[in-house]
Design a protein around this motif. Structure first.
Motif, PDB file in Angstrom:
ATOM      1  N   PRO A  77      23.068  46.995  32.676  1.00 17.26           N
ATOM      2  CA  PRO A  77      23.467  46.707  31.296  1.00 17.26           C
ATOM      3  C   PRO A  77      22.499  47.352  30.303  1.00 17.26           C
ATOM      4  O   PRO A  77      21.278  47.272  30.457  1.00 17.26           O
ATOM      5  CB  PRO A  77      23.388  45.173  31.220  1.00 17.26           C
ATOM      6  N   GLY A  78      23.063  48.010  29.299  1.00 18.63           N
ATOM      7  CA  GLY A  78      22.244  48.616  28.264  1.00 18.63           C
ATOM      8  C   GLY A  78      21.701  49.995  28.607  1.00 18.63           C
ATOM      9  O   GLY A  78      21.071  50.635  27.755  1.00 18.63           O
ATOM     10  N   ILE A  95      37.638  44.204  27.366  1.00 14.41           N
ATOM     11  CA  ILE A  95      38.552  45.090  28.100  1.00 14.41           C
ATOM     12  C   ILE A  95      37.959  46.491  28.241  1.00 14.41           C
ATOM     13  O   ILE A  95      38.056  47.131  29.291  1.00 14.41           O
ATOM     14  CB  ILE A  95      39.915  45.170  27.374  1.00 14.41           C
ATOM     15  N   LYS A  96      37.328  46.967  27.181  1.00  7.41           N
ATOM     16  CA  LYS A  96      36.768  48.317  27.188  1.00  7.41           C
ATOM     17  C   LYS A  96      35.714  48.474  28.281  1.00  7.41           C
ATOM     18  O   LYS A  96      35.541  49.548  28.858  1.00  7.41           O
ATOM     19  CB  LYS A  96      36.168  48.639  25.818  1.00  7.41           C
ATOM     20  N   GLY A  97      35.017  47.381  28.578  1.00  4.12           N
ATOM     21  CA  GLY A  97      33.964  47.428  29.591  1.00  4.12           C
ATOM     22  C   GLY A  97      34.476  47.716  30.985  1.00  4.12           C
ATOM     23  O   GLY A  97      33.734  48.208  31.837  1.00  4.12           O
ATOM     24  N   LEU A  98      35.764  47.421  31.240  1.00  2.00           N
ATOM     25  CA  LEU A  98      36.339  47.649  32.567  1.00  2.00           C
ATOM     26  C   LEU A  98      36.539  49.138  32.870  1.00  2.00           C
ATOM     27  O   LEU A  98      36.778  49.508  34.011  1.00  2.00           O
ATOM     28  CB  LEU A  98      37.674  46.905  32.710  1.00  2.00           C
ATOM     29  N   SER A  99      36.464  49.967  31.843  1.00  2.00           N
ATOM     30  CA  SER A  99      36.614  51.410  32.065  1.00  2.00           C
ATOM     31  C   SER A  99      35.271  52.136  32.047  1.00  2.00           C
ATOM     32  O   SER A  99      35.218  53.364  32.035  1.00  2.00           O
ATOM     33  CB  SER A  99      37.533  52.019  31.003  1.00  2.00           C
ATOM     34  N   SER A 114      35.913  36.305  39.928  1.00  2.00           N
ATOM     35  CA  SER A 114      34.823  35.924  39.024  1.00  2.00           C
ATOM     36  C   SER A 114      34.137  37.164  38.459  1.00  2.00           C
ATOM     37  O   SER A 114      33.679  37.161  37.314  1.00  2.00           O
ATOM     38  CB  SER A 114      33.796  35.053  39.759  1.00  2.00           C
ATOM     39  N   GLY A 115      34.091  38.242  39.254  1.00  2.00           N
ATOM     40  CA  GLY A 115      33.503  39.496  38.785  1.00  2.00           C
ATOM     41  C   GLY A 115      34.263  40.061  37.600  1.00  2.00           C
ATOM     42  O   GLY A 115      33.661  40.461  36.591  1.00  2.00           O
ATOM     43  N   PHE A 116      35.589  40.074  37.711  1.00  2.00           N
ATOM     44  CA  PHE A 116      36.411  40.530  36.590  1.00  2.00           C
ATOM     45  C   PHE A 116      36.203  39.633  35.376  1.00  2.00           C
ATOM     46  O   PHE A 116      36.117  40.110  34.235  1.00  2.00           O
ATOM     47  CB  PHE A 116      37.890  40.550  36.977  1.00  2.00           C
ATOM     48  N   LYS A 120      34.241  38.858  29.915  1.00  2.00           N
ATOM     49  CA  LYS A 120      33.554  37.993  28.958  1.00  2.00           C
ATOM     50  C   LYS A 120      32.394  38.737  28.286  1.00  2.00           C
ATOM     51  O   LYS A 120      32.186  38.616  27.074  1.00  2.00           O
ATOM     52  CB  LYS A 120      33.041  36.739  29.680  1.00  2.00           C
ATOM     53  N   GLU A 121      31.638  39.498  29.077  1.00  2.00           N
ATOM     54  CA  GLU A 121      30.431  40.146  28.566  1.00  2.00           C
ATOM     55  C   GLU A 121      30.709  41.480  27.861  1.00  2.00           C
ATOM     56  O   GLU A 121      30.031  41.834  26.899  1.00  2.00           O
ATOM     57  CB  GLU A 121      29.437  40.373  29.700  1.00  2.00           C
TER      58      GLU A 121
END
Length: 385
Positions: free
Chosen positions: A217-218, A139-143, A128-130, A135-136
């Protein structure tokens, strides 16, 4: 086509070797120092053959000492001497590659783990974390946070492995041959703890920025804006706010990582592999390094996990204390929250780190780590009776 040892060694950076032969194959020690002559004479080094040989590398430039239009470059003839400055330099470079590359590669897992530790209500499981992060943030956010991860853990790896080899030898010399063999596990523990104290000072600033970038976030997109924002909010001292908890996490982790690895590898060679280590192929030795590293990593994750939760909590919340973390998470939460993911992550990470580190050592002509007692300084021979 198999590459000979000499050809392989010629790929190694020349600064890892000491030699009096210049890169163009001239014996620089033979330069005529007599200033009454108008011309210096450069003698061709005897080690350089005018014709190609299996131990020769070629560069197709220039015309001095050329055969078929190519300069003859002799492959290094010296192997790195154990416990020499070049040896410690090679171990430091191996540590940079080992820790920097592996930690950067698992940035997505680390991102999920940190968010599970900080906000377990929102990030309830790995899957669920992934899903939430994808979602938020896409893909770029995972790095997110990969640059401070790369820089911080490269610096940590340099100090961790380089100083471990130094302190292991230093404490072995202090103990002497008999006690170095008898109490080798204590030497592994002391050497790794001493190295990690230094390594964490190198890691701490980038770790603080990384956690803030990944979990707020932010706050920032990465290091370029994350570091200035962090300094504005916390000041320079804030970069080291998590140093004591980091020591609490990393010193037990590293002591377990090195001592258990050395012990596991020794047991594997003694009981699981019928062939003595020096008779095993390099590929088998590297497989043993990975296996020993993975098993050691499982123990590392369990031992260091409470402090890992503390580090994440303190770096995320401005002005937070250890007492606040214990009150909010509870002792059980400190020990178990995010632990399964960390076991998978640290097990794989530690196995890969030992594999990369020992592969680099093999590449530069050094033996793999483990499988024997620490090497103390040889005793000086006394006068014969």
């Amino acid at each position: 086509m198999a590459i000979s040892d000499n050809r392989r060694q010629s790929l190694i950076p020349s600064f890892l070797y000491s030699t009096t032969t210049s890169p163009l194959g001239f014996d620089t020690s033979s330069i005529n120092a007599n200033h009454h002559h108008h011309h210096h004479v450069l003698r061709r080094s005897p080690s350089v053959s005018p014709s190609p040989s299996p131990s020769t590398n070629y560069l197709g430039v220039g015309d001095a000492g050329i055969t078929s239009g190519r300069i003859l470059i002799p492959a290094p003839k010296e192997k790195i001497e154990m416990h020499s400055p070049a040896f410690y330099g090679a171990c430091t470079m191996g540590g940079i590659l080992s820790c920097g590359l592996t930690h950067t590669a698992v940035t997505p897992l680390d991102l999920v783990k940190c968010n599970m530790q900080i906000d377990p209500v929102k990030y309830k499981s790995i899957s669920s974390g992934f899903g939430i992060l994808l979602k938020e943030q896409g893909i770029k956010g995972l790095s997110k946070g990969w640059v401070p991860t790369l820089l911080g853990y490269s610096a940590q790896g340099a100090c961790k492995f380089g100083f471990y080899e130094f302190f292991k030898k230093y404490y072995s010399d202090l103990a002497g041959p008999e006690y170095a063999s008898k109490y080798k596990t204590l030497i592994f523990l002391a050497g790794s703890a001493s190295a990690e104290v230094i390594a964490d000072v190198a890691l701490c600033p980038m770790e603080a920025v990384k956690v803030r970038v990944q979990t707020q976030p932010g706050f920032a997109r990465g290091l370029s804006d994350g570091l200035p924002n962090f300094l504005k909010a916390e000041g320079f001292g804030g970069l080291f706010k998590g140093l004591v908890p980091l020591w609490g996490r990393q010193i037990p982790y590293t002591m377990m990582k090195f001592a258990s690895f050395e012990t596991i590898v020794e047991l594997l060679y003694k009981h699981a592999i019928p062939t003595p280590k020096d008779k095993c192929s390099k590929s088998l030795q590297l497989a043993v390094s990975f296996a020993g590293g993975y098993i050691a990593g499982v123990f590392c994750a369990i031992v260091s996990h409470p402090a890992d939760n503390l580090v994440s909590f303190l770096n995320n919340a401005k002005g937070a204390t250890v007492g606040d973390a214990v009150k909010k998470m509870g002792l059980l939460g400190l020990c178990t929250r995010g632990l399964p993911l960390r076991i998978v992550m640290i097990g794989t990470l530690t196995g890969a780190q030992w594999g990369i580190y020992d592969a680099f050592k093999v590449f530069v002509g050094l033996p793999t780590t483990g499988g024997g007692a620490p090497t103390p300084a040889p005793a000086k021979a006394g006068k014969s009776m």
